[in-house]
Write a protein that holds these residues in place. Structure first.
Motif, PDB file in Angstrom:
ATOM      1  N   PHE A 260       0.879  -1.169   0.000  1.00  0.00           N
ATOM      2  CA  PHE A 260       0.000   0.000   0.000  1.00  0.00           C
ATOM      3  C   PHE A 260       0.920   1.223   0.000  1.00  0.00           C
ATOM      4  O   PHE A 260       2.138   1.105   0.215  1.00  0.00           O
ATOM      5  CB  PHE A 260      -0.940   0.003   1.210  1.00  0.00           C
ATOM      6  N   LEU A 261       0.340   2.369  -0.288  1.00  0.00           N
ATOM      7  CA  LEU A 261       1.144   3.586  -0.370  1.00  0.00           C
ATOM      8  C   LEU A 261       1.521   4.037   1.040  1.00  0.00           C
ATOM      9  O   LEU A 261       0.685   4.551   1.785  1.00  0.00           O
ATOM     10  CB  LEU A 261       0.362   4.683  -1.099  1.00  0.00           C
ATOM     11  N   THR A 262       2.786   3.819   1.398  1.00  0.00           N
ATOM     12  CA  THR A 262       3.240   4.100   2.763  1.00  0.00           C
ATOM     13  C   THR A 262       3.952   5.448   2.847  1.00  0.00           C
ATOM     14  O   THR A 262       4.368   6.022   1.836  1.00  0.00           O
ATOM     15  CB  THR A 262       4.202   2.994   3.236  1.00  0.00           C
TER      16      THR A 262
ATOM     17  N   ILE B 222      -2.507  -5.914  -3.050  1.00  0.00           N
ATOM     18  CA  ILE B 222      -2.686  -4.488  -2.800  1.00  0.00           C
ATOM     19  C   ILE B 222      -3.799  -4.297  -1.790  1.00  0.00           C
ATOM     20  O   ILE B 222      -4.954  -4.675  -2.033  1.00  0.00           O
ATOM     21  CB  ILE B 222      -3.020  -3.743  -4.107  1.00  0.00           C
TER      22      ILE B 222
ATOM     23  N   GLN C 291      -6.226  -1.907  -0.287  1.00  0.00           N
ATOM     24  CA  GLN C 291      -6.765  -0.653  -0.777  1.00  0.00           C
ATOM     25  C   GLN C 291      -8.203  -0.466  -0.303  1.00  0.00           C
ATOM     26  O   GLN C 291      -8.828  -1.377   0.239  1.00  0.00           O
ATOM     27  CB  GLN C 291      -6.726  -0.617  -2.305  1.00  0.00           C
TER      28      GLN C 291
ATOM     29  N   LYS D 143      -1.478   1.141  -5.727  1.00  0.00           N
ATOM     30  CA  LYS D 143      -1.099   2.351  -5.012  1.00  0.00           C
ATOM     31  C   LYS D 143      -0.789   3.497  -5.967  1.00  0.00           C
ATOM     32  O   LYS D 143      -0.765   4.661  -5.553  1.00  0.00           O
ATOM     33  CB  LYS D 143       0.083   2.080  -4.099  1.00  0.00           C
TER      34      LYS D 143
ATOM     35  N   VAL E  49      -3.780   5.706  -6.055  1.00  0.00           N
ATOM     36  CA  VAL E  49      -3.838   6.573  -4.867  1.00  0.00           C
ATOM     37  C   VAL E  49      -2.899   7.749  -5.044  1.00  0.00           C
ATOM     38  O   VAL E  49      -3.238   8.903  -4.735  1.00  0.00           O
ATOM     39  CB  VAL E  49      -3.478   5.767  -3.605  1.00  0.00           C
TER      40      VAL E  49
END
Length: 649
Positions: free
Chosen positions: A378-380, A535, A537, A604, A607
């Motif tokens: 995930f977008l960290t 993913i 999300q 991600k 996002v």
């Protein structure tokens, strides 16, 4: 006392399985016993994934009277032995079959230069008594060295070796059996009147059995002899039991003489008998009169074989093993042991039987022979793009806070008071919330953030655009109110602006509430978008409501742009229409390009695209509308007077 052959068949299959020999050649004696062996062995081999490359039935006698048939037989046997892919041969028969096979190879290769024959593995059944005569000792049997033979279990019997060392047939001419053993073993002859004219090697006292090589004569008791040894013991114990039984029966009767016993009466005493022989082993016969014996493997070798020397395990298969990532496809018309290696399609791994897909949370490795657990992504905040977006959001947040502080500090100056000071504050606060709302899209998604992030983003942006629209309408109304006799003077002030902001924002709030109550966003694990990743999300729940929220903001932005564009040339001293036009042009450009970028990405990256659009569009509003005013307020305070602004216009 002799173990059943079925145990030997199972042992052969286990041996082949152990070394993974699935493609073997079979030589069998051409008689009734050989056919029984093949009838029992072939189904066992098939059931265990083993195929016969060829089956050669060898006659008990060579067809010497028919040379063409002899040549044909020799050619066929030699071709199978030397050219077959099979490196393992199973031989069933008697001792002469070894000489038969050696004769064939001698006819084909008299000087024994064919190394292919030395690279074969021979498996002998227990029926082959590998006892060679004296003449056969001179034969080159190198091709059979290293052969594997099944043998009946035996144990060293005390005194047996010493007994063999004391045997001397020369001292007892009446012992014909020992003389025959001597003549065959040493290839010699004893003096006989009928053989006076025949010149042959004479048997002497210096000849000893212990000097013979092991394949010719064993100095320990063989399995067959040990079976006879135990059989004699068993009969002796059975006779003793029968005698005791008869004696007790006689004592009970009035007749003192023992009854005459019959041989068949001994059978019942052999069942279930148990005794210890002189070798120290316990012998037990079951209710069927059978002894459960263990068959052992013997490696018949006087020196290291080719494979043992090179430490290479021979492969006896119809095909080479398939490389990882391919599966065995049967060849039409061939046995199941022969196959083609077919590469597995993308996304699948191979096993012995075919290709199959990994589970949803796994993906195939490069070799396509193992499934690897997918990484949870995930977008960290820790990765580069996450750090960049978070840093940009915080930087713009602090910049907006500075602008808001500057406007509050200089709230009584003409440039701040122009175009509705309260709406400017509302716009700056909404931009602050817009920058903060982007942080909800970063980090590990949870249920709360999934519910809040789109709604918060949609409502705060609606307030911001509504405020821009209110500022534009304020400019237009202010200009129209300056005309003589205009009815628009009553709308000049904060009431129209706040009604515009409230009504436009309230519609977006109602839309978000309806979205969350009917089909809210939820947390999901996307297994299919990426091959090597899972993913984590937020699923938007209803794509219809998601695009409705974006579409409504687009409508507000386009309306603001049109109104500002039409009012850009109005001669108002504090006209913001030009700045609003540029800000709305940048805002619309960003969100028009957002849709193809958003729909063409996955995971991600989607996002990141949305966060970038939020930050860049918010920054466009902040920069185009407020930074020019901040420049005048902070750096050109001499221009922040009504007279100066009126003069400029």
């Amino acid at each position: 006392m002799v173990p059943k052959e079925k145990h030997q068949y199972i042992g052969i299959v286990q041996l082949l399985h152990h070394f993974r020999w699935t493609w073997i050649g079979i030589f069998s004696v051409d008689n009734n016993n050989g056919e029984i062996f093949l009838q029992k062995m072939q189904p066992l081999l098939s059931q265990n994934g083993i195929c016969a490359a060829f089956i050669e039935r060898l006659a008990q006698q060579l067809p010497m009277e028919n040379l063409s048939q002899l040549y044909q037989t020799i050619s066929l046997v030699s071709i199978n032995m030397m050219n077959s892919k099979a490196k393992t041969f199973l031989v069933y028969g008697e001792a002469w079959i070894i000489i038969w096979l050696r004769f064939v190879t001698f006819m084909v290769d008299p000087e024994n230069k064919e190394t292919a024959l030395l690279r074969k593995v021979w498996i002998m059944t227990a029926q082959i008594d590998f006892v060679l005569s004296g003449i056969q000792i001179r034969s080159d049997l190198k091709m059979f060295h290293g052969a594997i033979s099944f043998s009946v279990h035996s144990t060293a019997v005390v005194g047996f070796r010493e007994f063999l060392q004391t045997i001397n047939p020369l001292s007892d001419y009446r012992d014909g059996f020992r003389q025959n053993v001597w003549e065959q073993s040493f290839d010699c002859s004893f003096p006989k009147p009928e053989l006076q004219d025949i010149h042959s090697r004479k048997c002497t006292e210096e000849m000893k059995l212990e000097d013979l090589p092991a394949p010719v004569f064993e100095m320990k008791m063989t399995g067959q002899s040990y079976s006879v040894f135990n059989a004699v013991y068993a009969v002796a114990h059975a006779l003793q039991a029968l005698y005791r039984f008869s004696k007790k029966k006689t004592m009970r009767s009035k007749n003192p003489e023992l009854p005459q016993l019959q041989s068949w009466q001994l059978h019942s005493f052999l069942r279930g008998i148990s005794f210890n022989n002189s070798a120290g082993e316990t012998v037990f016969l079951n209710e069927k009169g059978e002894e459960k014996k263990i068959q052992t493997l013997l490696n018949i070798s006087n020196f290291k074989t080719f494979y043992a020397y090179h430490q290479v395990l021979p492969l006896s298969r119809c095909n080479d093993p398939c490389f990882p990532g391919s599966w065995k496809k049967g060849i039409e018309g061939d046995q199941f042991c022969c196959y083609d290696c077919v590469p597995c399609p993308e996304g699948k791994i191979s096993d012995q039987n075919g290709c199959f897909e990994c589970s949803e949370d796994h993906y195939p490795n490069k070799e396509k022979n193992k499934c690897i657990l997918k990484l949870l992504v995930f977008l960290t905040f820790e990765e580069t793009i996450g750090i960049s977006l978070a840093s940009a959001a915080l930087s713009f947040f602090f910049l907006t806070s500075w602008v808001l502080g500057t406007f509050i500090k200089h709230r009584d100056t003409p440039i701040v008071k122009a175009n509705n000071r309260s709406i400017s504050y509302t716009l700056l606060v909404s931009l602050l919330l817009c920058f903060l709302s982007s942080l909800f899209f970063l980090g590990q998604p949870i249920k709360v953030t999934c519910h809040l992030r789109q709604s918060m983003f949609g409502i705060t942006f609606s307030v911001a655009i509504s405020s821009v629209l209110a500022k534009t309408i304020t400019v237009v109304v202010a200009f129209m109110a300056t005309k003589p006799g205009s009815q628009m003077r009553k709308w000049v002030g904060n009431r129209l602006a706040f009604c515009t902001v409230l009504s436009c924002s309230l519609f977006q709030v109602c839309l978000c509430i309806f979205w969350l109550s009917t089909s809210p966003p939820f947390l999901e694990l996307d297994m299919h978008s990426e091959i090597q990743e899972m993913i984590l999300q937020c699923n938007e729940g209803s794509a219809f409501f998601f695009y409705c929220v974006l579409g409504y903001m687009g409508i507000l932005a386009i309306t603001s742009f049109i109104v500002a564009f039409l009012a850009r040339k109005l001669p108002e001293s504090f006209n913001e229409a030009k700045f609003i036009t540029f800000s709305m042009l940048a805002f619309c450009s960003i969100w028009i390009s957002f849709f193809p970028a958003y729909l063409s990405t996955k995971g991600k990256a989607m996002v990141a695209v949305e966060v970038f659009s939020i930050l860049s569009s918010s920054a466009a509003l902040l920069g185009c509308i407020f930074l020019p005013k901040c420049y005048i307020v902070v750096f050109r305070s001499d221009l922040n007077h009504k007279e100066q602004l009126t003069k400029r216009n």
